[in-house]
Design a protein around this motif. Structure first.
Motif, PDB file in Angstrom:
ATOM      1  N   SER A 431      10.907  -3.280  -8.157  1.00 32.28           N
ATOM      2  CA  SER A 431      11.086  -2.209  -7.289  1.00 32.28           C
ATOM      3  C   SER A 431       9.775  -1.247  -7.254  1.00 32.28           C
ATOM      4  O   SER A 431       9.604  -0.918  -6.029  1.00 32.28           O
ATOM      5  N   GLY A 432       9.144  -1.160  -8.184  1.00 31.11           N
ATOM      6  CA  GLY A 432       8.025  -0.373  -8.210  1.00 31.11           C
ATOM      7  C   GLY A 432       6.868  -0.918  -7.023  1.00 31.11           C
ATOM      8  O   GLY A 432       6.098  -0.561  -6.294  1.00 31.11           O
ATOM      9  N   GLU A 433       6.882  -2.610  -7.100  1.00 31.12           N
ATOM     10  CA  GLU A 433       5.988  -3.209  -6.360  1.00 31.12           C
ATOM     11  C   GLU A 433       6.077  -3.187  -4.791  1.00 31.12           C
ATOM     12  O   GLU A 433       5.511  -2.930  -3.896  1.00 31.12           O
ATOM     13  N   VAL A 434       7.483  -3.039  -4.684  1.00 34.71           N
ATOM     14  CA  VAL A 434       8.159  -3.222  -3.166  1.00 34.71           C
ATOM     15  C   VAL A 434       7.994  -1.650  -2.604  1.00 34.71           C
ATOM     16  O   VAL A 434       7.271  -1.664  -1.684  1.00 34.71           O
ATOM     17  N   ASN A 435       8.032  -0.938  -3.576  1.00 39.26           N
ATOM     18  CA  ASN A 435       8.088   0.752  -2.966  1.00 39.26           C
ATOM     19  C   ASN A 435       6.367   0.979  -2.640  1.00 39.26           C
ATOM     20  O   ASN A 435       6.134   1.587  -1.762  1.00 39.26           O
ATOM     21  N   GLU A 436       5.636   0.288  -3.406  1.00 37.04           N
ATOM     22  CA  GLU A 436       4.184   0.391  -3.052  1.00 37.04           C
ATOM     23  C   GLU A 436       3.809  -0.130  -1.821  1.00 37.04           C
ATOM     24  O   GLU A 436       3.024   0.295  -0.969  1.00 37.04           O
ATOM     25  N   PHE A 437       4.534  -1.243  -1.785  1.00 42.54           N
ATOM     26  CA  PHE A 437       4.194  -2.062  -0.299  1.00 42.54           C
ATOM     27  C   PHE A 437       4.654  -1.522   0.860  1.00 42.54           C
ATOM     28  O   PHE A 437       3.970  -1.197   1.809  1.00 42.54           O
ATOM     29  N   LEU A 438       5.769  -0.642   0.576  1.00 42.22           N
ATOM     30  CA  LEU A 438       6.497  -0.028   1.807  1.00 42.22           C
ATOM     31  C   LEU A 438       5.693   1.154   2.037  1.00 42.22           C
ATOM     32  O   LEU A 438       5.452   1.597   3.333  1.00 42.22           O
ATOM     33  N   SER A 439       4.966   2.080   0.930  1.00 40.50           N
ATOM     34  CA  SER A 439       4.121   2.988   1.383  1.00 40.50           C
ATOM     35  C   SER A 439       2.736   2.750   2.091  1.00 40.50           C
ATOM     36  O   SER A 439       2.529   3.389   2.948  1.00 40.50           O
ATOM     37  N   GLN A 440       2.193   1.701   1.889  1.00 43.37           N
ATOM     38  CA  GLN A 440       1.059   1.138   2.483  1.00 43.37           C
ATOM     39  C   GLN A 440       1.287   0.463   3.688  1.00 43.37           C
ATOM     40  O   GLN A 440       0.467   0.626   4.672  1.00 43.37           O
ATOM     41  N   MET A 441       2.432  -0.197   3.906  1.00 42.63           N
ATOM     42  CA  MET A 441       2.758  -0.732   5.340  1.00 42.63           C
ATOM     43  C   MET A 441       3.374   0.446   6.288  1.00 42.63           C
ATOM     44  O   MET A 441       2.924   0.362   7.560  1.00 42.63           O
ATOM     45  N   ASN A 442       3.557   1.502   5.975  1.00 39.80           N
ATOM     46  CA  ASN A 442       4.097   2.876   6.871  1.00 39.80           C
ATOM     47  C   ASN A 442       2.751   3.051   8.001  1.00 39.80           C
ATOM     48  O   ASN A 442       1.966   3.552   7.619  1.00 39.80           O
ATOM     49  N   ASN A 443       3.092   2.626   9.123  1.00 40.72           N
ATOM     50  CA  ASN A 443       2.261   3.071  10.260  1.00 40.72           C
ATOM     51  C   ASN A 443       0.572   2.444  10.031  1.00 40.72           C
ATOM     52  O   ASN A 443      -0.381   3.044  10.152  1.00 40.72           O
ATOM     53  N   CYS A 444       0.757   1.354   9.260  1.00 34.55           N
ATOM     54  CA  CYS A 444      -0.583   0.744   8.785  1.00 34.55           C
ATOM     55  C   CYS A 444      -1.468   0.492  10.059  1.00 34.55           C
ATOM     56  O   CYS A 444      -2.900   0.121  10.157  1.00 34.55           O
ATOM     57  N   GLY A 445      -0.887   0.368  11.182  1.00 36.28           N
ATOM     58  CA  GLY A 445      -1.608   0.135  12.502  1.00 36.28           C
ATOM     59  C   GLY A 445      -2.653   0.994  12.739  1.00 36.28           C
ATOM     60  O   GLY A 445      -3.840   0.503  13.429  1.00 36.28           O
ATOM     61  N   HIS A 446      -2.563   2.164  12.617  1.00 36.97           N
ATOM     62  CA  HIS A 446      -3.390   3.324  12.908  1.00 36.97           C
ATOM     63  C   HIS A 446      -4.585   3.345  11.836  1.00 36.97           C
ATOM     64  O   HIS A 446      -5.503   4.046  12.079  1.00 36.97           O
ATOM     65  N   ARG A 447      -4.649   2.593  10.717  1.00 35.65           N
ATOM     66  CA  ARG A 447      -5.442   2.602  10.000  1.00 35.65           C
ATOM     67  C   ARG A 447      -6.456   1.221  10.123  1.00 35.65           C
ATOM     68  O   ARG A 447      -7.196   0.752   9.287  1.00 35.65           O
ATOM     69  N   GLY A 448      -6.113   0.380  11.344  1.00 39.85           N
ATOM     70  CA  GLY A 448      -6.688  -0.827  11.751  1.00 39.85           C
ATOM     71  C   GLY A 448      -6.214  -2.002  10.786  1.00 39.85           C
ATOM     72  O   GLY A 448      -7.088  -2.815  10.968  1.00 39.85           O
ATOM     73  N   ILE A 449      -5.046  -1.979  10.397  1.00 37.55           N
ATOM     74  CA  ILE A 449      -4.402  -3.006   9.792  1.00 37.55           C
ATOM     75  C   ILE A 449      -3.431  -3.622  10.333  1.00 37.55           C
ATOM     76  O   ILE A 449      -2.471  -3.043  10.810  1.00 37.55           O
ATOM     77  N   PHE A 450      -3.353  -5.067  10.406  1.00 41.26           N
ATOM     78  CA  PHE A 450      -2.165  -5.569  11.014  1.00 41.26           C
ATOM     79  C   PHE A 450      -1.710  -6.576  10.109  1.00 41.26           C
ATOM     80  O   PHE A 450      -2.773  -7.483   9.399  1.00 41.26           O
TER      81      PHE A 450
END
Length: 588
Positions: A431-450
């Motif tokens: 659960s903790g790992e997935v939660n971290e991934f969800l946080s990093q994925m949120n609108n990551c396109g604006h950070r130059g990440i796809f």
């Protein structure tokens, strides 16, 4: 006499050494063309007991392994059929695991602390719970069938005795199994979820005491062991603590209904002990080995970004409509942020490439990065795995931080279902790992990440990941069509001595074949031509084709197509349907 010879090639894998044999199956270490090691298990179908076969045609172990995708369970790669010396063989390729068995580790180091035992068992419990969710009973849980790596991360191997939940009666002899870790009813031939929980508690006992429960010298004899188990466990020498005594007595009860009914119930008791401090606060032995200076940080990216070199989509055979769609819907906006901002268009964050195995999803991701001209990071579940508390979360954060510094960057997560599996209550770890991934994925396109994710099993991905603002697009990578197969034959025959041949005919005849099948057919024909010192001819290709069945069965393809239809019809915010083989398919 071995089924296979050293140096023999089995569909692109070269036999390097024999590992084990029992009369109707053998196991080998093999390597591919890049010298990457794999594990090959092969069954002589004429000698294999019918109880081990599904519909008298397929090895049940292979189907069970194919149906699973979990970081702590042996990883299925490929399977197929070959004929030799007038015999039919079925084989399976799985990942080859470097490390040592848990049996050897405990015998070498002695009994482990409660904290270290739980640290190792977290992965085992999570893997077995996952198998049980899919109706699969392992039926051979023992320290000999757990491989641990240098960070003590466990992998459950050998599904040779696995069966389906509805098949509780003995499906074959228990002669090969270690009776010390079997429940009484399993020794007598009845298998269930509760018999697996007995084995799990027996495994715990081995880690914490250095021996199996009721263990005597030498191998366990069935009758003598059952008689010994009439006596209660003696903890006078072990001194494991009152709460552990209670745990072991319940888990190793001879009464099937009196012990833990499932893994989750067992985990709840472990959580209670953890809350009370019975598990200890540190994993001292592991910390002393892996930490220096008392502080450990995962502050560097586990994967470095590279600048891909290649021809992009031009290297992909077929799929013209899909490539054009991605150019318009994704690539254009990734390359033209200012125009996206002008029209107030949200930048895409990621896409999931899913579909049958062997259809080039990872290759497609690499070519997408080349087409975009962005930096590229290829990530596997093992790259971000960590046995430290919060270690994986820190690796995920470091990965995205590094990608942002190198932007624009494409991060490709291979076998995405192993990276972000559906969250359970298993020790709060996943659960903790997935939660971290969800946080990093949120609108990551604006950070130059796809983000590009690839998966053969979209049903096993946590649904929260597959929503807008995270994975925006679900892209089905189909079986290669006729035009794609034609290009594959041309590609693999390029620069080889050939005679005149009608490749279109072979493209038509290979409907249902994947890229690796066609590569094997051409390579096999080339080997036969080389032995004769003649050009590769139509007859040699035809002969190889007749001896090479498609790797992916038609019913599996249809299941993926049904999943595709559901996803395309109902959008992202939905529960992905189960795919693969279910219990009813085995037992009906």
């Amino acid at each position: 006499m071995n089924f296979l010879d050293i140096g023999q090639c089995v569909k692109g894998y070269v036999v390097e050494s024999n590992i084990s044999s029992n009369g109707f199956y053998e196991a080998y270490k093999v390597v591919d063309e890049n010298n990457t090691p794999y594990f090959l298990k092969i069954y002589d179908m004429a000698q294999t007991p019918k109880e081990l076969l599904y519909n008298d045609k397929e090895v049940l172990e292979f189907l069970n392994c194919m149906d699973l995708s979990h970081r702590n369970v042996i990883e299925f790669i490929d399977c197929g059929e070959i004929s030799a010396a007038d015999k039919d063989f079925h084989y399976m390729i799985t990942k080859f695991y470097q490390g040592e068995s848990l049996e050897d580790y405990v015998n070498r180091n002695g009994k482990l602390s409660a904290a270290e035992s739980v640290g190792i068992m977290k992965g085992v419990l999570d893997g077995i719970s996952y198998m049980h969710d899919y109706g699969i009973i392992h039926n051979k849980i023992s320290p000999s069938n757990i491989i641990i790596d240098k960070e003590l991360s466990p992998t459950i191997i050998d599904l040779g005795h696995s069966c389906r939940e509805k098949e509780e009666k003995a499906i074959y002899s228990t002669a090969e199994k270690d009776f010390f870790y079997l429940a009484n009813e399993a020794i007598d031939g009845t298998h269930s979820l509760q018999s697996d929980t007995f084995s799990l508690v027996a495994l715990f006992y081995k880690l914490m005491t250095g021996k199996a429960p009721w263990q005597t010298k030498g191998h366990a004899e069935k009758d003598s062991l059952l008689a010994t188990r009439q006596n209660p466990l003696d903890f006078s020498e072990e001194k494991v603590g009152s709460q552990w005594e209670k745990f072991f007595k319940k888990g190793l009860s001879s009464d099937r209904n009196g012990r833990y009914q499932n893994v989750k119930e067992m985990v709840q008791d472990l959580k209670k002990m953890d809350d009370s401090g019975s598990l200890g606060s540190t994993q001292k032995r592991r910390v002393e080995t892996l930490e220096k200076g008392g502080v450990r940080k995962e502050n560097s990216s586990p994967v470095e970004a590279t600048k891909p070199k290649g021809n992009g989509f031009a290297d992909i055979a077929g799929m013209a409509e899909l490539k054009e769609n991605l150019k318009k819907k994704v690539l254009f906006w990734l390359k033209n942020k200012e125009q996206a901002h002008r029209y107030k268009i949200s930048l895409p964050n990621g896409m999931l490439l899913y579909g049958p195995p062997g259809c080039g999803k990872t290759f497609f991701a690499e070519k997408f990065a080349e087409e975009a001209g962005f930096n590229f990071m290829m990530v596997k579940a093992s790259d971000i795995a960590s046995t430290f508390v919060h270690g994986t979360q820190e690796k995920i954060a470091a990965l995205f931080d590094s990608a942002q510094k190198m932007q624009p960057t494409i991060i490709c997560f291979d076998e995405f279902d192993a990276v972000v599996p559906e969250r359970t209550d298993m020790m709060q770890q996943t659960s903790g790992e997935v939660n971290e991934f969800l946080s990093q994925m949120n609108n990551c396109g604006h950070r130059g990440i796809f983000v590009i994710a690839t998966s053969n099993r979209p049903d096993k991905i946590d649904p929260a990941v597959l929503r807008t603002g995270r994975i925006d697009k679900l892209v089905y990578i189909p079986m290669p069509d006729e035009e794609a197969r034609l290009e594959m034959f041309r590609l693999h025959l390029k620069d080889r001595p050939t005679s005149e041949m009608d490749l279109r005919k072979f493209a038509k005849e290979t409907d249902g074949y994947i890229a690796s099948d066609i590569a094997y057919i051409v390579n096999d024909a080339a080997m036969n031509a080389g032995l004769q010192n003649v050009p590769i001819s139509e007859n040699l290709i035809e002969s190889s084709l007749k001896q090479t069945p498609p790797s992916v069965r038609p019913d599996v393809v249809k299941q993926y197509e049904r999943v595709r239809d559901v996803l395309q019809g109902s959008g992202i915010n939905r529960r992905i349907p189960k795919i693969g083989f279910n219990a009813e398919q085995y037992t009906s």
